[in-house]
Motif scaffolding. Structure first.
Motif, short mmCIF file in Angstrom:
data_model
loop_
_atom_site.label_atom_id
_atom_site.label_comp_id
_atom_site.label_asym_id
_atom_site.label_seq_id
_atom_site.Cartn_x
_atom_site.Cartn_y
_atom_site.Cartn_z
N SER B 18 0.83 -1.19 0.00
CA SER B 18 0.00 0.00 0.00
C SER B 18 0.87 1.25 0.00
O SER B 18 2.02 1.22 0.45
N VAL B 19 0.31 2.33 -0.54
CA VAL B 19 1.05 3.57 -0.65
C VAL B 19 0.69 4.46 0.53
O VAL B 19 -0.49 4.57 0.88
N VAL B 20 1.69 5.06 1.15
CA VAL B 20 1.42 5.93 2.29
C VAL B 20 1.59 7.39 1.88
O VAL B 20 2.63 7.78 1.35
N ILE B 21 0.55 8.20 2.12
CA ILE B 21 0.57 9.62 1.81
C ILE B 21 0.54 10.41 3.12
O ILE B 21 -0.26 10.12 4.00
N SER B 22 1.43 11.40 3.21
CA SER B 22 1.49 12.25 4.40
C SER B 22 0.65 13.50 4.15
O SER B 22 0.91 14.24 3.20
N VAL B 23 -0.39 13.71 4.99
CA VAL B 23 -1.33 14.80 4.72
C VAL B 23 -1.35 15.83 5.86
O VAL B 23 -1.54 15.47 7.03
N ASP B 24 -1.16 17.10 5.49
CA ASP B 24 -1.26 18.21 6.43
C ASP B 24 -2.74 18.57 6.57
O ASP B 24 -3.37 19.00 5.62
N ALA B 25 -3.31 18.36 7.77
CA ALA B 25 -4.75 18.62 7.95
C ALA B 25 -5.05 20.10 8.16
O ALA B 25 -6.19 20.53 8.06
N GLY B 98 7.13 21.81 15.00
CA GLY B 98 5.94 21.67 15.83
C GLY B 98 4.67 22.04 15.08
O GLY B 98 3.56 21.82 15.57
N THR B 99 4.80 22.58 13.89
CA THR B 99 3.60 22.84 13.08
C THR B 99 3.26 21.60 12.27
O THR B 99 4.11 20.75 12.02
N SER B 100 1.99 21.53 11.85
CA SER B 100 1.53 20.37 11.08
C SER B 100 2.25 20.31 9.72
O SER B 100 2.53 19.22 9.21
N SER B 103 5.76 18.80 10.21
CA SER B 103 5.60 17.37 10.51
C SER B 103 5.23 16.59 9.24
O SER B 103 5.71 15.46 9.04
N THR B 104 4.41 17.19 8.37
CA THR B 104 3.98 16.53 7.13
C THR B 104 5.17 16.27 6.21
O THR B 104 5.32 15.17 5.65
N VAL B 105 6.04 17.29 6.07
CA VAL B 105 7.22 17.15 5.23
C VAL B 105 8.18 16.13 5.87
O VAL B 105 8.81 15.31 5.18
N GLU B 106 8.26 16.16 7.21
CA GLU B 106 9.17 15.29 7.94
C GLU B 106 8.88 13.81 7.68
O GLU B 106 9.80 13.00 7.59
#
Lengths: 371, 371
Positions: B18-25, B98-100, B103-106
């Motif tokens: 499965s593919v994992v996508i990192s999403v900034d909410a 500490g911002t979303s 963290s998303t890019v991380e």
């Protein structure tokens, strides 16, 4: 009084009571028949215009004779040569004498006509106009201004430069602001035009160095040059009601103009396809005909036909190469409005005033330093 | 094999199947509810995606729990800070941990996810991505690529750069051509994309010096980099079927993008006004509803939602700030396609190959000189 103003005053006396427009009958995609048809349309609508028409005499006489009453309002200048869309500007400068385009510009240079109109090759027309009419004192780079359909009450915004030159420094952009504001006052009847500088964001820190410098210069000139400066604007603001005049370099302006035209055409084509898809949608399109025509009229490029060359000793209107009679007539109407409002003299005076301000500013600073 | 390829290979093994996508909410105009709704939409349509969702844990848990079955497919990373649209990129670089968004890019940097998606502040997202992911070897200026509705069978053309940088020299434009072609192959499934260079005319002698130089460079690279070079294109060609990828600097590209969006919106508004004008036209509009919806679907910016950052060690998709669930879901779909096609490794390999060619070219020339 500048020399430009004196010579134009003389012109005005020669043709008391009517405005004379110099029209290139050749060089457009649809040939001289479309241009003469456009002249006839304008002649019908407006009794105050006379024409000097340039091209092969026999053909023009034949086309003009077909229209009742038109011959009396047209002087024909025989010019057998034609500048084609493929001709390079440098060739036209060397060998263009004897072409209808050269002759058309020449009538403005000699003062026989106030404004020139041509459907021909843009690059060649600009090169010829610069060679024969020369730049206004104080103008380094002339510009082409176009009208852009907008949400403003006047229906259009002005954008310049859209392709006279691919470069513009901060001083050029200031000149464009002065010329564009003058055009909006005289061509669109706006007392205090709002000028914006095209950038990739509206924040002050954004954009190239010359834009930041132009931002300062234009802001400082606004009050004395009688326009309002709204600051940076973005591509999405071109049709907006927050600005009347958009200033940019000729590379960006040309890309924006063609992108806008291309997008409007794409949406129009998609609309036609959408309505052509089923019997019901075809029936709906028939019912919606009036609405669709109303839309078409608002975004019809023929209604905003006419790029105006600014910054020369004389005004030249460049009509679309593919203009039909409606398009040619719109370009002539624009030429008439600009001629009648005394646009050229006002523009020249505005540039001269700005030069005086600058000189005063410099000598003021110098005397401070020396005193 | 480059180091970028090795690290991405490791990632692929970690999340087999499965593919994992990192999403900034956070950071979008409509808040986390719209983003979670978009995630749910994508999860329903595509069983092969898993999500890492970044934002304040309590709020995200509440929103995700409302959607049956979604919690099992989402890992939440608690990040209480939010990057706003007003924050300057430099501030975010200093204080953004500490911002979303950080963290998303991380998650992409650490290899937990293949592609990142955010609706937040473009400038801050690009700055953060450059800081944390770093530029790919051989890339001087990363670019943002957008999709443009077109007459091509695939329905869209690719344009880049649309605003990562306001400058680009000839070498940068060549890199954009390589990256854009790679994107078109992997994102749009085109075997041999046609690449064009945006200019004010299609003749070879037109345009700025760096464009003429880029014209040479791109032409020479086409065969080895597996694309077709069609030469200069104009603003009107952006939606055309004669090109798939349009290369330009970020200033011109940003102005063109916003001009196109603004024009499409203007025509749409005029269309609404035209149909709202009389009882008959309102009735026609009712009948034409299906046709109008079909049109709207073709030019709906939400369907082409997602500017892709190219030239970094990892792929980032920038969704429109105002994206609703449809828009967010479209951006996630694009992220999924790029992740599944192995786009990032292919792009990195393509740039590395082009570097090798260049080095070989230079040493070849040197050995000639010395031999």
């Amino acid at each position: 009084m500048t020399s430009a103003e004196i010579s134009t005053d003389t012109r005005a006396h020669e043709f008391k009571g009517s405005v004379v427009i110099s029209v290139d009958a050749m060089g457009g995609d649809r040939g001289p028949a479309a241009v003469v048809a456009g002249i006839a349309l304008s002649a019908d609508k407006n009794p105050d215009i006379r024409f000097i028409v340039h091209g092969p005499r026999a053909e023009l006489e034949r086309l003009i004779a077909k229209r009742p009453g038109l011959a009396e309002r047209c002087d024909i200048r025989d010019a057998p040569g034609v500048v084609t869309m493929e001709d390079k500007p440098s060739q036209v400068l060397r060998k263009g004498e004897g072409t209808s385009m050269w002759s058309t510009v020449e009538s403005v240079r000699k003062g026989e006509a106030t404004v020139a109109v041509s459907c021909g090759n843009t690059g060649a027309l600009m090169a010829l106009s610069m060679l024969r009419l020369r730049k206004l004192p104080g103008v380094n780079r002339p510009a082409i201004a176009c009208l852009w359909p907008s949400r403003n009450p006047q229906g259009f915004n002005v954008m310049l430069d859209v392709g006279a030159d691919i470069r513009a420094d901060a001083q050029d952009l200031l000149t464009y602001a002065l010329m564009g504001a003058s055009y909006a006052r005289n061509g669109l009847g706006l007392a205090l035009p709002r000028v914006g500088l095209l950038n990739v964001g509206t924040e002050e820190h954004k954009g190239r160095a010359e834009l930041k410098q132009a931002h300062e210069l234009i802001g400082l000139s606004a009050a004395s040059a009688n326009f309002e400066y709204v600051g940076f604007v973005e591509g999405g603001d071109l049709p907006s009601a927050r600005v009347d005049v958009i200033v940019t370099d000729g590379f960006t302006g040309n890309v924006a103009l063609k992108t806008g035209e291309g997008t409007a055409k794409l949406v129009g084509d998609f609309l036609k396809e959408a309505f052509g898809n089923s019997v019901l949608s075809k029936f709906a399109a028939l019912l919606a005909m009036t609405s669709l025509k109303r839309l078409q009229k608002r975004i019809d490029p023929r209604r905003v036909n006419g790029g105006v060359f600014l910054g020369l000793n004389g005004t030249v209107v460049k009509s679309h190469g593919s203009a039909d009679e409606t398009g040619v007539s719109a370009a002539i109407k624009l030429a008439f409005q600009l001629a009648q409002s005394g646009f050229h003299d006002r523009l020249a005076a505005r540039i001269a005033q700005s030069l005086t301000h600058e000189t005063a500013g410099i000598s003021g600073a110098e005397s401070k330093r020396t005193s």
